[in-house]
Design an enzyme around this catalytic site. Structure first.
Site, PDB file in Angstrom:
ATOM      1  N   CYS A  70       0.871  -1.176   0.000  1.00  0.00           N
ATOM      2  CA  CYS A  70       0.000   0.000   0.000  1.00  0.00           C
ATOM      3  C   CYS A  70       0.906   1.223   0.000  1.00  0.00           C
ATOM      4  O   CYS A  70       1.673   1.430   0.948  1.00  0.00           O
ATOM      5  CB  CYS A  70      -0.870  -0.038   1.252  1.00  0.00           C
ATOM      6  SG  CYS A  70      -1.910   1.406   1.491  1.00  0.00           S
ATOM      7  N   CYS A 177      -0.710   3.484  -6.368  1.00  0.00           N
ATOM      8  CA  CYS A 177      -1.691   2.958  -5.417  1.00  0.00           C
ATOM      9  C   CYS A 177      -1.954   1.542  -5.888  1.00  0.00           C
ATOM     10  O   CYS A 177      -2.255   1.329  -7.068  1.00  0.00           O
ATOM     11  CB  CYS A 177      -2.981   3.781  -5.442  1.00  0.00           C
ATOM     12  SG  CYS A 177      -4.338   3.026  -4.500  1.00  0.00           S
TER      13      CYS A 177
HETATM   14  N1  DGL Z   1      -3.978   0.537  -1.968  1.00  0.00           N
HETATM   15  C1  DGL Z   1      -3.591   1.709  -1.261  1.00  0.00           C
HETATM   16  C2  DGL Z   1      -2.341   2.339  -1.858  1.00  0.00           C
HETATM   17  O1  DGL Z   1      -1.525   1.664  -2.468  1.00  0.00           O
HETATM   18  C3  DGL Z   1      -4.595   2.799  -1.031  1.00  0.00           C
HETATM   19  C4  DGL Z   1      -6.023   2.592  -1.016  1.00  0.00           C
HETATM   20  C5  DGL Z   1      -6.698   3.384   0.080  1.00  0.00           C
HETATM   21  O2  DGL Z   1      -6.982   4.573  -0.114  1.00  0.00           O
HETATM   22  O3  DGL Z   1      -6.916   2.777   1.107  1.00  0.00           O
HETATM   23  O4  DGL Z   1      -2.126   3.516  -1.706  1.00  0.00           O
END
Ligand code: DGL
Length: 217
Positions: A70, A177
């Site tokens: 993430c 993301c």
């Molecule tokens: N998957 C997360 C990232 O790589 C973000 C998603 C979220 O906003 O929770 O930033």
């Protein structure tokens, strides 16, 4: 080898699937924070505490490494997590600013990321360090993770966003993301072959190998 993978939501599954392909002998354990996704619109303090809480199941099974799959949690929380859990190996996923800067011919590239990532000191440090001579286009992607989480990708105006960043001269698009993995096909289709779309899955394997190399051989 046991590898934990954490994301706020569905982005982690994409990273875990890729890791399983790249490291077929590893045991991959995936956790998310379904109750609190998305993280991207939250304050830094909140993201740190939510991530810490959501990671507890991985701490209790003694992972050789935990991939923070993430960008939001990595850029905002990994420093604090490393301080709190110094014995644990954490591998972060952060925006691929350095590869984008080194491969952009136009010196203009786009970063698709959550608001929390874009505001984080870590991301701004990456920009200063690796891309000070580049113009970085940061379109509003604030609703994307929620739509992806709810399987409503059709509601995301990806093609329009890609069209706008190309009109602004971007020749590289960074998917910063992990949720946006689920949009990669559409982004590449709209961007065409002359635009490089960067995504971190393969880089994670190299990072894991360099950290845990002996055990992989
Ligand atoms: N998957 C997360 C990232 O790589 C973000 C998603 C979220 O906003 O929770 O930033």
């Amino acid at each position: 080898m046991k590898i934990g993978v954490f994301d706020s939501g569905r982005g982690g599954a994409a990273v875990a699937a890729r890791l399983s392909e790249l490291l077929p002998d590893a045991e991959i354990i995936c956790v998310d924070d379904h109750d609190h996704v998305p993280y991207g619109g939250r304050l830094a303090e909140e993201i740190i505490e939510l991530a810490d809480h959501a990671l507890q199941p991985l701490f209790s099974v003694a992972c050789d490494a935990i991939v923070i799959a993430c960008n939001t949690a990595t850029t905002v929380a990994i420093k604090t997590l490393r301080e709190r859990y110094p014995q644990q190996v954490f591998i972060g996923i952060e925006p691929m600013v350095k590869p984008a800067a080194s491969q952009s011919t136009s010196r203009r590239f786009a970063v698709f990321a959550t608001p929390a990532t874009l505001q984080s000191p870590r991301y701004n440090e990456l920009k200063q360090t690796w891309a000070a001579d580049c113009q970085i286009i940061e379109p509003d992607c604030s609703g994307w993770a929620t739509a992806i989480e709810h399987n409503q990708t059709d509601s995301i105006t990806v093609e329009l966003t890609v069209q706008q960043v190309l009109a602004d001269g971007a020749d590289v698009i960074v998917l910063a993301c992990t949720h946006y993995h689920w949009l990669k096909g559409r982004i590449e289709a709209k961007a065409g072959p002359s635009v490089l779309v960067l995504e971190p899955s393969d880089a994670i394997k190299n990072r894991i190998q360099s950290l845990l190399g002996q055990r992989l051989n």
